[in-house]
Enzyme design. Structure first.
Site, PDB file in Angstrom:
ATOM      1  N   LYS A 113       0.819  -1.073   0.124  1.00  0.00           N
ATOM      2  CA  LYS A 113      -0.024  -0.071  -0.150  1.00  0.00           C
ATOM      3  C   LYS A 113       0.955   1.391   0.124  1.00  0.00           C
ATOM      4  CE  LYS A 113      -4.210  -1.870   1.612  1.00  0.00           C
ATOM      5  NZ  LYS A 113      -3.842  -3.431   1.883  1.00  0.00           N
TER       6      LYS A 113
HETATM    7  C1  LIG Z   1      -4.646  -4.323   1.211  1.00  0.00           C
HETATM    8  C2  LIG Z   1      -3.904  -5.728   0.934  1.00  0.00           C
HETATM    9  C3  LIG Z   1      -3.972  -6.859   0.233  1.00  0.00           C
HETATM   10  C4  LIG Z   1      -5.506  -6.734  -0.610  1.00  0.00           C
HETATM   11  O1  LIG Z   1      -5.236  -5.807  -1.686  1.00  0.00           O
HETATM   12  P1  LIG Z   1      -6.518  -5.199  -2.504  1.00  0.00           P
HETATM   13  O2  LIG Z   1      -6.042  -4.107  -3.270  1.00  0.00           O
HETATM   14  O3  LIG Z   1      -7.408  -4.914  -1.437  1.00  0.00           O
HETATM   15  O4  LIG Z   1      -7.340  -6.305  -3.339  1.00  0.00           O
HETATM   16  C5  LIG Z   1      -3.579  -7.976   0.352  1.00  0.00           C
HETATM   17  N1  LIG Z   1      -2.342  -8.140   0.987  1.00  0.00           N
HETATM   18  C6  LIG Z   1      -2.075  -7.232   1.824  1.00  0.00           C
HETATM   19  C7  LIG Z   1      -0.948  -7.447   2.891  1.00  0.00           C
HETATM   20  C8  LIG Z   1      -2.704  -5.969   2.025  1.00  0.00           C
HETATM   21  O5  LIG Z   1      -2.218  -4.928   2.875  1.00  0.00           O
END
Ligand SMILES: *Cc1c(COP(=O)(O)O)cnc(C)c1O
Length: 469
Positions: A113
């Protein structure tokens, strides 16, 4: 480039005007009127670019109302070796069985993220300064999103962050990551309740329209368009890293929850990046897997969502999924709106067999799921075969990639977090502590700044008022 809503009820707007938006005013999601098309010549000229140069080339196609020099400066300030750990920003690892892992978790909060959120911080600060506006971000987190938002917004002018988390329920490491921030614009609020109580408070504050407009309350959730477009960049970078020429095809395997990450892959493919297939990996919360296998989208409530050892994928209503379905329906906003009325009425929907086949054949989607036992087995096996320790979410992706991979298919698995964030499951799998980046050693011992409040929206509002006045 102008932006419209999936539900057809928004006059086209510029990038800067949709940047701070959550949902479009008609309740839909924001998308560009059309995806820019990348020629073979452009692709060839992008192959040798650094991450920041590539990000600039892609973003300038979408953020057409930001002067190019300003955009270039912002992108170069964002994607640095200091913030992301290496000049490569997103290095590629090859496993002994030929699968590749694209490292996306070397940013400040050890999850992918950061890739988008770090840029968002700079974009928000820039656009707010231009408009002479302030923004107070109110969010709820059970760990990942909140810390990525705080590390992106810390020290930014005209932005305050109020982040609610359930008191005592995050791991000591997650607490330390968030609460050790002492920036004057970051406000951690531990709510005496569960994550759902935090979310309810955010909703209650949002629904107090007088308070919301007086205090300029906004969010940074996963439906934000700029987050999606920032994620498009690493599909291009990962493609170049995994191939020797632009004649090759690459498939990506993506651990999915809110469908934000893999939606960016879909957009990269629509732009003309030679992506073979998009492999969607879910955990036990397999709503998306069911959709790609059957054409039935049946979102579930919180009560029917499992708590798993890949908690960031414990989602049963994928907030970005509407963007893909809009494209699948040939961008027919009327049809899309009718389907989402069914979703909002709690019924979900069933597409025809032809539409389901189109998702697979024309858009390249396939899917599978992974369980706690699969995660443990994958983590152990990779440790043994490659001396690589992956986190639980990345393990879900690798399990699914191995299951779905075709002979001679190049598959890049997106790493979504580092194992240090999910120490309990790593200990269960390997009977030892996960590796931790050395700059985070002893983070739990740092002084923490957090305000504990009851699970009561009025108390949160009065804390915000006092802070902002
Ligand atoms: C947010 C997140 C996901 C999922 O990603 P999306 O974009 O919501 O599909 C998967 N793994 C981790 C570690 C995350 O922080």
């Amino acid at each position: 480039m102008r932006y419209i809503s999936t539900r057809g009820g928004m006059a086209p707007q510029a990038f800067s005007d949709i940047l701070l938006m959550g949902l479009a005013p008609d309740g839909g999601l924001v998308l560009p009127e059309q995806y820019p098309q990348i020629s073979r010549q452009q692709l060839d000229s992008w192959r040798g670019l650094s991450y920041a140069e590539l990000a600039f080339e892609i973003l300038r196609l979408f953020a057409t109302d930001i002067p190019e020099n300003d955009l270039r400066t912002m992108v170069q300030r964002t994607y640095t070796a200091e913030v992301f750990g290496s000049a490569a920003i997103t290095p590629l690892k090859r496993l002994n069985d030929g699968l590749c892992i694209l490292e996306l978790s070397n940013g400040p909060t050890l999850a992918f993220k950061d890739m988008a959120m770090q840029l968002l911080g700079n974009l928000f600060e820039y656009v707010l300064a231009k408009k002479g506006e302030q923004l107070n971000i109110l969010g709820a987190t059970s760990g990942d999103t909140g810390s990525a938002a705080e590390y992106a917004m810390r020290g930014k002018a005209n932005i305050q962050v109020f982040m609610l988390s359930p008191d005592g329920l995050m791991s000591p490491f997650q607490r330390a990551q968030m609460f050790s921030l002492h920036d004057a614009n970051i406000h951690n609020i531990a709510i005496q309740g569960m994550f759902d109580d935090c979310q309810d408070i955010v909703k209650a504050v949002q629904n107090d329209h007088a308070f919301k407009s007086q205090y300029k309350i906004g969010t940074v959730n996963s439906i934000n368009w700029a987050r999606i477009v920032a994620q498009v960049v690493y599909y291009f970078k990962g493609y170049f890293n995994a191939t020797a020429s632009n004649d090759q095809l690459v498939s990506f395997c993506v651990p999915s929850g809110n469908f934000g990450n893999v939606c960016a892959g879909h957009i990269a493919r629509q732009m003309g990046l030679p992506i073979g297939r998009l492999l969607v990996a879910t955990n036990e919360n397999d709503v998306l897997d069911e959709f790609f296998k059957t054409g039935a989208y049946r979102p579930r409530g919180t009560a029917d969502t499992y708590v798993t050892s890949s908690p960031s994928m414990d989602i049963s209503k994928a907030s970005n999924f509407e963007r893909f379905v809009f494209d699948l329906l040939g961008r027919d906003a009327t049809k899309l709106k009718a389907l989402w009325q069914q979703v909002e009425a709690g019924q979900g929907f069933q597409l025809s067999a032809e539409q389901q086949a189109e998702a697979v054949n024309r858009f390249g989607f396939v899917s599978s799921n992974s369980s706690h036992a699969d995660r443990l087995a994958t983590i152990r096996q990779l440790d043994a075969s490659d001396s690589v320790v992956v986190d639980t979410h990345t393990a879900d992706g690798i399990k699914v990639a191995r299951e779905l991979r075709l002979p001679a298919e190049t598959v890049v698995c997106l790493e979504t977090a580092l194992p240090a964030k999910f120490a309990d499951t790593i200990r269960e799998a390997l009977h030892r502590e996960p590796p931790r980046p050395s700059n985070l050693d002893g983070i739990e011992q740092l002084a923490q700044k957090v305000q504990v409040l009851a699970a009561d929206a009025e108390q949160v509002k009065s804390f915000m008022r006092t802070t902002l006045e």
